[in-house]
Design a protein around this motif. Structure first.
Motif, PDB file in Angstrom:
ATOM      1  N   GLU A   1     -37.120  34.599  88.480  1.00 20.89           N
ATOM      2  CA  GLU A   1     -38.404  34.108  88.003  1.00 20.89           C
ATOM      3  C   GLU A   1     -38.163  33.094  86.892  1.00 20.89           C
ATOM      4  O   GLU A   1     -37.237  33.231  86.098  1.00 20.89           O
ATOM      5  CB  GLU A   1     -39.249  35.275  87.469  1.00 20.89           C
ATOM      6  CG  GLU A   1     -39.517  36.376  88.488  1.00 20.89           C
ATOM      7  CD  GLU A   1     -40.335  35.876  89.675  1.00 20.89           C
ATOM      8  OE1 GLU A   1     -41.099  34.901  89.501  1.00 20.89           O
ATOM      9  OE2 GLU A   1     -40.196  36.442  90.772  1.00 20.89           O
TER      10      GLU A   1
ATOM     11  N   THR B   1     -39.577  32.700  84.184  1.00 15.29           N
ATOM     12  CA  THR B   1     -39.818  33.186  82.821  1.00 15.29           C
ATOM     13  C   THR B   1     -38.676  34.035  82.280  1.00 15.29           C
ATOM     14  O   THR B   1     -38.703  34.441  81.115  1.00 15.29           O
ATOM     15  CB  THR B   1     -41.108  34.029  82.786  1.00 15.29           C
ATOM     16  OG1 THR B   1     -40.987  35.095  83.754  1.00 15.29           O
ATOM     17  CG2 THR B   1     -42.317  33.178  83.131  1.00 15.29           C
ATOM     18  N   GLU B   2     -37.669  34.321  83.093  1.00  8.35           N
ATOM     19  CA  GLU B   2     -36.582  35.199  82.665  1.00  8.35           C
ATOM     20  C   GLU B   2     -35.535  34.448  81.851  1.00  8.35           C
ATOM     21  O   GLU B   2     -35.212  33.297  82.137  1.00  8.35           O
ATOM     22  CB  GLU B   2     -35.925  35.854  83.885  1.00  8.35           C
ATOM     23  CG  GLU B   2     -36.847  36.832  84.592  1.00  8.35           C
ATOM     24  CD  GLU B   2     -36.228  37.406  85.847  1.00  8.35           C
ATOM     25  OE1 GLU B   2     -36.198  38.638  85.976  1.00  8.35           O
ATOM     26  OE2 GLU B   2     -35.784  36.613  86.699  1.00  8.35           O
ATOM     27  N   ASN B   3     -35.014  35.122  80.834  1.00  7.95           N
ATOM     28  CA  ASN B   3     -33.967  34.542  79.991  1.00  7.95           C
ATOM     29  C   ASN B   3     -32.601  34.978  80.525  1.00  7.95           C
ATOM     30  O   ASN B   3     -32.343  36.178  80.651  1.00  7.95           O
ATOM     31  CB  ASN B   3     -34.126  35.003  78.543  1.00  7.95           C
ATOM     32  CG  ASN B   3     -35.459  34.589  77.958  1.00  7.95           C
ATOM     33  OD1 ASN B   3     -35.899  33.454  78.140  1.00  7.95           O
ATOM     34  ND2 ASN B   3     -36.125  35.501  77.264  1.00  7.95           N
TER      35      ASN B   3
END
Length: 291
Positions: free
Chosen positions: A99, A101-103
Motif C-alpha cells: 500500500e 501509505t506503508e513505511n
C-alpha cells in the motif's frame, strides 16, 4: 559495447562523465561509430550501482530516508533483499506489492551509505543496531525473491529472515516475477548459511558470530530457514493454483507479444496485465502470511 580487443566497456552519454567506472574501460557515445550505435546494450543498474552513484554522494552521517523525513517514521514493513537485482525491477515490484501509505525499511535508503560512515551501524551492540530495531518494530518482513534466487545465497537475507521468525514478525516471500515454485523449493532445501556470502568479509564474520549467540548452532538455524521458506513456498503454490487461469492467460499473451510485429505496444499490455496479476498474488499471499 566491445572495444577493439573484444572486452566490454561502458559507453557514457556525456564526454565529461563524472562516474567511477572501476576497472571497466569507457568511451563517450559520440565516439562510437554510427553503425555500432544500434548494438549498444543498456546497463541495468542494481542497488550497488544505485547507491554508489546516487545515494552515497548526497548522504553523510544520515541515511537518505532521514534526509527526506527528518523526524523519522515508524517502520511498517521490513524489506529483505539482495542488492544484485535490477533496481528498477525491485522498486517497481514493491509499488505493486504494498500500500502507498506503508513505511518501508530498505537498508540502502535507511542506513548511511557514504564511504566515511558505511558499516558504522555494526559497531554498536548487534541486537541494538538500527536494522534489528527496525525489524523488531515492523509488522511484516517481505523477502524479495528475484529470478536468480540469490536470496538463498546471501547471509544478510538469511539472518534477517531467521530473526523475523525469532521475533514473531510474519514473513512473506514476494515474487516480482512468476517464478518456478519447484526450482525455488530445490534451492531452499539446499540452503546453508555456513556457505552464504556477503559483500564484505567483515559482515560475514559478524553474522556468523551472532548466529552462535542467537541460535543453538548452524544446523538449528538452517532447519529453521528451510522450514520457513518451505511454508512460504507452499502458500505461493496455493495462490498460483487458485489463479492458474489468469497466470496462463498472461503467459500466453506474453508469448504472442514476443512474436508480434508491434512488439512494443503488445509488451506494454503484457506488462500492465502481469503487474495486475502480481499485485493480486501479493494481496493473497499477504493475507495468508498474517493469519
Amino acid at each position: 559495447n566491445r572495444s577493439s580487443d573484444g572486452s566490454r566497456r561502458h559507453v557514457c552519454t556525456s564526454v565529461a562523465c563524472g562516474f567511477d567506472h572501476k576497472d571497466a574501460g569507457h568511451v563517450a557515445r559520440s565516439g562510437i561509430a554510427q553503425s555500432d550505435q544500434g548494438k549498444l546494450q543498456f546497463l541495468l543498474a542494481n542497488m550497488h550501482l544505485l547507491v554508489e552513484r546516487y545515494i552515497a554522494p548526497i548522504t553523510d552521517q544520515k541515511g537518505y530516508a532521514l534526509l527526506k523525513n527528518p523526524g523519522g517514521r515508524k517502520v511498517d514493513v521490513f524489506i529483505s533483499h539482495t542488492w544484485n537485482e535490477p533496481a528498477h525491477n525491485f522498486l517497481t515490484s514493491l509499488e505493486h506489492a504494498l500500500e502507498g501509505t506503508e513505511n518501508l525499511w530498505i537498508s540502502a535508503f535507511a542506513l548511511p551509505q557514504h564511504t566515511s560512515v558505511r558499516g558504522a551501524h555494526l559497531e554498536t551492540e548487534f541486537m541494538k543496531s538500527p536494522f534489528v530495531e527496525a525489524l523488531r518494530s515492523a509488522t511484516m518482513c517481505i523477502v524479495m525473491l528475484d529470478g536468480a534466487l540469490d536470496v538463498f545465497q546471501r547471509a544478510w537475507c538469511g539472518f534477517e529472515v531467521a530473526l523475523s521468525g525469532q521475533m514473531h514478525v510474519p514473513v512473506m516471500a514476494w515474487f516480482p516475477e512468476i517464478l518456478d515454485v519447484e526450482g525455488c523449493r530445490a534451492k531452499a532445501e539446499r540452503l546453508d548459511i555456513r556457505f552464504m556470502q556477503c559483500s564484505t568479509g567483515e559482515d560475514l564474520t559478524r553474522i556468523k558470530l551472532e548466529v552462535g549467540i542467537q541460535f543453538a548452532d548452524f544446523t538449528d538455524l538452517n532447519n529453521h530457514l528451510r522450514e520457513l521458506f518451505a511454508e512460504r513456498l507452499d502458500v505461493y503454490a496455493k495462490v498460483l493454483r487458485r489463479n492458474a487461469e489468469q497466470v496462463r492467460k498472461v503467459q500466453e499473451l506474453e508469448r504472442r507479444a514476443k512474436s508480434s510485429k508491434n512488439q512494443g505496444d503488445r509488451m506494454q499490455e503484457v506488462t500492465t496485465r502481469r503487474m495486475s496479476l502480481i499485485r493480486r498474488l501479493a494481496v493473497e499471499q499477504r493475507a495468508a502470511a498474517t493469519r
